[in-house]
Design an enzyme around this catalytic site. Structure first.
Site, PDB file in Angstrom:
ATOM      1  N   HIS A  80       8.458   0.921   6.856  1.00 33.89           N
ATOM      2  CA  HIS A  80       7.254   2.427   6.561  1.00 33.89           C
ATOM      3  C   HIS A  80       7.295   2.828   8.169  1.00 33.89           C
ATOM      4  CE1 HIS A  80       7.294   0.954   2.290  1.00 33.89           C
ATOM      5  NE2 HIS A  80       6.145   0.431   2.798  1.00 33.89           N
ATOM      6  N   ILE A 116      -4.952  -6.072   3.001  1.00 36.70           N
ATOM      7  CA  ILE A 116      -3.815  -6.111   3.438  1.00 36.70           C
ATOM      8  C   ILE A 116      -2.480  -5.922   2.957  1.00 36.70           C
ATOM      9  CG2 ILE A 116      -2.567  -6.150   4.794  1.00 36.70           C
ATOM     10  CD1 ILE A 116      -5.019  -6.109   6.390  1.00 36.70           C
TER      11      ILE A 116
END
Lengths: 426, 488
Positions: free
Chosen positions: B49, B337
């Site tokens: 991303h 995460i």
């Protein structure tokens, strides 16, 4: 650059289709002939089909798969046909260059006058069904399980549910039972089995294995190894009916949910493929729409019996040899063959009419799209009925063959379209 | 006593191992699964991303943007395929268009470069497959695709080359602070002492935190389901197409994978059990419905598999990176995460490695070996390269997986390189064998035989993915039933 070896006919695959094609091609005069086979031995999937029932039509005998294959392999050996095993074909080009690789010889390129595609088919995998659940161990296509048991000598499971009622699934229901496994059910989403009736009787009924028609597997459980599946009834749109779920505790799910012609080589080479069969569009000599490239056996359309594979492949072998030697008959007009009501995947899709006016028997092969009783098969030429055959029962599991005699072909004359259909009125 | 134990061999654990491996010291990775990338790192969207959608000032925003900038070089260094294909975030009405404007503002604030808004027509001019109902689009040229498990493997391979040890099948059961400093880490298979412990345990990072600290965190596993399509079916889009995000994450995307398969998904469902990676009828229906909204030309008849991954969402919503609060000195963590974790991994690893090295006062090695290049896949070779490869190693002449054109040579390499494959899935992730349209129907028995031949395993020991996931349940004795009637 690699040296190119020039050959008259190259055949891709030494299963029953490739072997019969090779024998017929040699008989028709093709001397420089090569069969390429990726396995270490010829015979194709027959080598793992150790049950009997092969060859009833062709040899009037019940042979096992390896026995059936052995006859053609022996004939090839006697005729001195070169079968190069352990060799994977990587590509076939439109101008009939065949590129292959093997451990023994490395990369090789063969320039062929004619190529016969005889790669067979593969099983539809679980992923294609998108059945919800976990992706644990214990889920195999029926043919993979057959390989583990019959060729490697290992059992892939103890308590088994079979999804789909294709012939390999039915055969494996019996095989696993004989080997001590418990087969709980064979689950089929359709209202009928896609397998041969004799296999339902001999592999399920004889062992009291229930065949659950109009049912499917809706959930797969088990984190590491399969622990169970949920089976539910389906409605007319093949959607699970809530409230009909039942659980089977099993460690194995075998899939027998369809066979797909293995046509990657054909596709890469630009051979047009038919949606209904998954195989190439061919004419009555089994030539694809790429000149000089022929197809036969399960790569052309999935057969029910190997006997018919062999018969069809002999035609491809002869036609390819004649093409390679410049003796293929000249043709002028082409007649299209269409699927009508209740009929699916008619092969060939076109019939080329010979310029010299000669005609031979033309065989149309297809399957019906449903079970039909007391019906008729009707052949029409540009809308006019030219042939009608009464049938007591037609089922999708059994291939139908309609032979058009030279007399009939003459009657059909110069029609543009032939249509095969089922008339339910009989 | 080792210098550091990393708990978890996902992409963050392996990236950290690879960084720490450059420092003098003894480093150990303990992994509960049988291979690297056994959890979230094996099943996610595989997107690097650009970093526009994390809240400005968050650790997610910081590590995402920094990690994304490192990615091209990291992937190149490790020899892992990576492609900057760009992304579009699409809006279907004026309200969603306002969300895009907010994302643009936020992205610029986070430091994402080259963002701009396009009209629906401008987007469709570039991406022919997009729905006519799309009215606006955020263009994100910095977005990229990568294979998450190949990235993890790339890090693990180089870490092993640098001397980091990996031990698999080690579920951590307890961590004790030793009175004289350091820790004892107990697992299902033994115990180890270490000067530092680093919690990279993904969905289990809350459990590992609780073994070291009285200050709890809470991971809420979120499952995402996907469809993967046959590579031969092509991909109707070049870029990664997101829909305007909602509170459960980035929504359903339509993207090519780095290898060119079409991938759609994920759904987002909070589930109690982080190991519950089943797919569901509802989840898959949700993915189909949302993806069809973006792009009508989805070849649903060419699906090769469906799968689900679980993301480690921490209830407060941000990454936890650094020393573990409330724990003895030497305890570090990279916890919670979730996405954009894959994108952030290189930056998280870089920071954590520096902190750990500073704490231990260890210095960088004089020489770090260059990563041994991965084999060029046979499927990507031209004829001359294939012939040359075969001349060096005839195993290149044996095609084991025909759908993906994987040769015996590549499978042997996957088994024999450090952190080698010991299961069918391990071979699959390293070589793509059995990942194609037949899903291993043909090659699985051959891979099983190669695993046995090369490692000395018995066929009955071979698993799909470790644990009890055995492929075979028994041998057929020659005396038994029909077993005696055939020759093989």
């Amino acid at each position: 650059m690699l040296n190119e070896k020039h050959l008259q006919v190259v055949i891709v695959g030494a299963g029953p289709a490739g072997l019969s094609a090779a024998i017929a091609a040699r008989e028709s005069g093709a001397e420089r002939l090569l069969v390429l086979e990726r396995e270490e031995q010829p015979g194709g999937i027959l080598q793992q089909c150790i049950h009997n029932g092969f060859g009833l039509h062709r040899f009037s005998q019940e042979l096992t798969g390896p026995e059936y294959a052995w006859r053609d392999i022996e004939t090839c050996r006697e005729m001195g046909i070169d079968i190069q095993t352990g060799t994977t074909v990587l590509s076939v080009s439109r101008d009939r260059k065949v590129t292959a690789i093997s451990r023994k010889r490395g990369l090789e390129v063969f320039q062929a006058d004619a190529v016969i595609l005889a790669m067979g088919c593969r099983e539809r995998p679980r992923g294609a069904l998108a059945t919800p659940g976990t992706r644990c161990a214990g889920i195999y296509s029926a043919g993979t399980a057959q390989k583990y048991i019959n060729l490697m000598g290992y059992m892939p499971g103890r308590r088994v549910v079979i999804l789909g009622s294709g012939d390999i699934g039915l055969i494996m229901a019996r095989r696993m039972t004989l080997q001590g496994a418990k087969v709980l059910a064979c689950v089929e989403i359709m209202p009928y089995s896609s397998g041969l009736n004799r296999n339902i009787v001999q592999c399920l009924n004889d062992y009291n294995i229930p065949l659950l028609l109009e049912h499917t597997v809706t959930d797969i459980r088990g984190r590491e190894r399969l622990e169970g599946v949920t089976v539910a009834k389906v409605d007319q749109n093949r959607q699970p009916v809530p409230g009909t779920e039942r659980n089977f505790d099993c460690d194995t799910l075998l899939l027998s949910v369809g066979l797909i012609p293995e046509n990657e080589l054909a596709r890469d080479c630009g051979v047009p493929l038919c949606g209904a069969t998954g195989g190439a569009f061919v004419d009555e000599r089994l030539q694809t729409e790429v000149p000089g490239i022929f197809a036969c056996g399960n790569v052309l359309h999935v057969h029910d019996l190997v006997d018919y594979v062999s018969e069809e492949s002999r035609l491809a072998g002869q036609a390819a040899a004649e093409w390679a030697m410049g003796r293929a008959p000249k043709t002028e007009k082409v007649m299209q063959v269409q699927d009508g009501f209740g009929v699916r995947g008619t092969v060939p899709q076109r019939i080329a009419l010979r310029a010299d006016g000669e005609t031979e028997n033309v065989h149309l092969m297809f399957r019906t799209s449903n079970v039909f009783r007391d019906c008729a098969l009707v052949l029409t030429a540009d809308g006019a009925e030219v042939l009608r055959q009464k049938k007591r029962i037609l089922t999708p599991g059994e291939m139908v063959k309609l032979t058009l005699s030279p007399q009939l072909m003459e009657k059909i004359g110069t029609a543009r379209t032939l249509t095969v259909a089922v008339d339910v009125q009989g | 006593m080792v210098d550091g134990i990393i708990i978890g061999a996902g992409v963050v654990g392996c990236a950290l191992a690879e960084r720490l491996g450059r420092y003098n010291g003894e480093w150990l990775v303990l992994e509960a699964g049988e291979d690297v990338a056994s959890g979230a790192s094996k099943a996610n969207s595989g997107i690097v991303h650009a970093g526009f959608d994390a809240a400005p000032g968050s650790r997610k925003a910081y590590y995402n943007v920094r990690g994304a900038r490192m990615y091209a070089a990291e992937a190149a260094r490790l020899g892992v395929p990576y492609r900057r294909n760009g992304a579009y975030v699409v809006a279907f009405d004026s309200e969603e268009t306002r969300v895009l404007e907010e994302l643009l503002r936020q992205g610029k604030q986070n430091g994402v470069e080259d963002l701009r808004l396009l009209t629906g027509d401008e987007a469709r001019a570039k991406e022919k497959g997009l729905s006519v109902e799309i009215v606006a689009c955020l263009d994100v040229p910095q977005s990229a695709v990568v294979s998450p498990y190949e990235m993890t493997l790339g890090y693990a391979y180089h870490a092993a080359q640098c001397g980091v040890r990996f031990i698999f099948g080690q579920q951590v059961t307890g961590i004790d602070g030793d009175p004289e400093g350091g820790f004892t880490v107990r697992t299902s298979g033994g115990s180890w002492r270490a000067r530092t412990v680093i919690n990279c345990a993904g969905c289990a990072s809350d459990k590992v935190r609780a073994m070291m600290s009285g200050e709890p965190i809470r991971i809420i596993p979120r499952r995402g389901e996907y469809y993967l399509f046959d590579m031969a079916a092509g991909c109707p889009v070049e870029r990664t197409i997101f829909q305007a995000p909602g509170k459960m994450g980035k929504g359903v995307l339509v993207t090519p994978t780095v290898h060119g398969n079409l991938l759609i998904g994920p759904s987002a469902e909070e589930i109690p059990d982080a190991e519950d990676t089943r797919t569901t009828a509802e989840g898959l229906a949700f993915v189909r419905e949302k993806a069809f909204k973006t792009c009508q030309a989805l070849p649903m008849n060419r699906v090769i598999t469906t799968f689900a991954g679980v993301r480690a969402h921490e209830q407060k919503g941000d990454f936890l990176v650094g020393p573990v609060p409330g724990a003895a000195p030497g305890a570090f963590e990279a916890a919670g995460i979730e996405s954009p974790g894959l994108s952030s991994a290189p930056a998280i690893a870089e920071d954590l490695a520096e902190q750990i090295a500073a704490y231990l006062q260890c210095v960088q090695k004089d020489r770090v070996p260059e990563p041994v290049p991965l084999l060029k896949p046979f499927s990507e070779m031209d004829s001359a390269q294939r012939q040359a490869a075969w001349e060096k190693n005839p195993a290149y002449g044996n095609l084991v997986c025909r759908c993906e054109q994987v040769t015996e040579a590549e499978i042997l390499d996957a088994i024999h390189r450090p952190v080698g494959a010991r299961s069918l899935d391990g071979v699959k992730r390293r070589t793509r064998a059995s990942m194609g349209r037949c899903q291993g129907g043909f090659c699985t028995p051959r891979i099983l035989e190669l695993l046995c031949r090369e490692t000395g395993m018995d066929p009955l020991e071979v698993t799909k993915c470790g644990g009890e996931s055995r492929v075979l349940t028994g041998a057929i004795s020659p005396e038994q039933g029909e077993g005696s009637t055939y020759a093989e």
